[in-house]
Scaffold this active site. Structure first.
Site, PDB file in Angstrom:
ATOM      1  CD  GLU A 149      -3.039  -1.035   2.215  1.00  8.94           C
ATOM      2  OE1 GLU A 149      -4.043  -1.749   2.093  1.00  8.94           O
ATOM      3  OE2 GLU A 149      -2.869  -0.274   3.185  1.00  8.94           O
ATOM      4  CB  CYS A 191       3.202   7.369   3.235  1.00  3.31           C
ATOM      5  SG  CYS A 191       3.763   6.287   4.558  1.00  3.31           S
ATOM      6  CB  CYS A 200       6.675  -4.639   8.929  1.00  2.69           C
ATOM      7  SG  CYS A 200       8.069  -3.899   9.821  1.00  2.69           S
ATOM      8  CB  CYS A 250       6.027  -2.293  16.185  1.00  2.00           C
ATOM      9  SG  CYS A 250       7.756  -1.927  15.770  1.00  2.00           S
ATOM     10  CB  CYS A 290       2.556  -1.337  13.836  1.00  2.00           C
ATOM     11  SG  CYS A 290       2.610  -0.966  12.075  1.00  2.00           S
ATOM     12  CG  ASN A 321      -4.140   6.374  13.246  1.00  2.22           C
ATOM     13  OD1 ASN A 321      -5.003   7.232  13.433  1.00  2.22           O
ATOM     14  ND2 ASN A 321      -2.921   6.680  12.810  1.00  2.22           N
ATOM     15  CB  CYS A 323       0.493   6.782  11.189  1.00  2.00           C
ATOM     16  SG  CYS A 323       2.088   6.242  11.793  1.00  2.00           S
TER      17      CYS A 323
END
Length: 368
Positions: free
Chosen positions: A95, A108, A115, A119, A122, A300, A343
């Site tokens: 994305e 971005c 990933c 984390c 996230c 978020n 984010c």
């Protein structure tokens, strides 16, 4: 899918393109011509590159190609944020998000499929990790955004003024592919972006921060999110390998020869976790001697998370404490959350969580 044996010219920055043409017996200046055609003008057909000889255009048609990700989905949020879901040749998806503002337009960009860092707060990390992106897949996101915004949004000259490597993935764990992409972003014959307007965001891969300093002068952002090792070990597991003392020293060293520049410290605000006055005081303490500005990010939410966003009064108090200490501090405006473009929300439908640890160890070898 690219054709076997053909070179995807999107993988090549100016130096690599010069070497490509030299290997064909052509003059190095051909690289500048082709670079401008592909990136500045957005041309993908070699026959349209009219300042090349007919013979060279034919040779390029036979030996090279310009392959971009496919656009599976694109949508604008109510606030003007624009998101693309891009399909890669192997079927993976990534994305990319464009955030328009009055004085700038920020893209971005993702550097990995998923990933590997996992984390805790996230959504991207919770989806797993598949692989690194190629240089072509990284710079292709910028190529697509510039052209799409011109066609669909009527935004023409300089729609993208800033690029942040803050999409899916840890860019410094894909170092060898990210650097040529950064070179293309900065090249006047490609996108001509300012070094101050291209930012690499890292969770703190300390050896690669030093490597980046040696080969590029782009801006740096650090996903900090906690002011002490115990909490950061929980939120950002990479901290167990590169604790705050090492990370802060790398940050002090990054711009040590340019006192006009500072590093952005990204700090997501998690209710009751890292947002108390005590945490603010700890953050002030660890940033002593670091030329830094702090960007507070309201959390978020995403499905199944246990975290909640700090309330506005808590965020404002935290900001005020930092500013009273002399730290330049901003609060990031939440953008694009109605299309999951905010984010920490980028997903790309990554499914593969297998062999995570093995992949992580292999990537660590590459940056040590």
């Amino acid at each position: 899918m690219g054709q076997l044996g053909k070179t995807n010219l999107l993988d090549l920055d100016r130096n690599a393109l010069e070497a490509f043409f030299s290997s064909m017996g052509e003059k190095p200046y051909r690289a500048q011509q082709v670079l401008k055609w592909i990136h500045f003008n957005g041309v993908r057909q070699f026959d349209a590159m009219t300042n090349l000889s007919k013979a060279l255009r034919q040779t390029l048609t036979e030996t090279a190609e310009i392959i971009l990700p496919d656009i599976l989905y694109e949508k604008a949020a109510t606030d003007g944020t624009y998101k693309w879901l891009l399909k890669l040749p192997d079927g993976n998806c990534i994305e990319t998000v464009f955030i328009p503002e009055k004085t700038r337009g920020t893209l971005c960009i993702s550097s990995q499929v998923g990933c590997i860092l996992n984390c805790d707060f996230c959504s991207t990390g919770k989806q797993g990790f598949s692989r690194n992106l190629s240089t072509a897949e990284i710079i292709g996101q910028l190529w697509i955004a510039v052209r799409t915004l011109s066609i669909t949004q009527g935004i023409h000259d300089h729609a993208v003024t800033n690029v942040v490597m803050m999409g899916m993935g840890e860019p410094l764990l894909n170092f060898d592919k990210v650097i040529p992409a950064l070179n293309l972003m900065l090249d006047d014959m490609a996108y001509g972006l300012s070094k101050r307007r291209v930012t690499v965001s890292t969770a703190g891969v300390v050896p690669a921060i030093y490597q980046l300093r040696e080969v590029s002068d782009v801006a740096l952002a650090v996903s900090l999110h906690a002011p002490n090792d115990a909490l950061r070990n929980q939120l950002v597991p990479l901290n167990k390998k590169y604790p705050l003392k090492e990370l802060m020293q790398a940050c002090r060293d990054y711009f040590k020869d340019d006192t006009r520049r500072s590093i952005t410290m990204e700090y997501v605000m998690l209710a009751g976790v890292n947002d108390t006055p005590m945490h603010a005081k700890q953050l002030i303490a660890i940033l002593q001697g670091v030329r830094a500005k702090v960007n507070l990010i309201p959390f978020n939410p995403f499905p199944h998370t246990t975290y909640q966003r700090s309330d506005q009064d808590t965020i404002l108090l935290f900001r005020d404490l930092l500013m009273q200490s002399g730290l330049h501090t901003t609060i990031r405006r939440t953008r694009g959350d109605d299309i999951d473009a905010a984010c920490g929300q980028l997903v790309g439908q990554v499914q593969d969580r297998t062999r995570r640890q093995e992949r992580y160890q292999q990537q660590q070898v590459s940056v040590n």
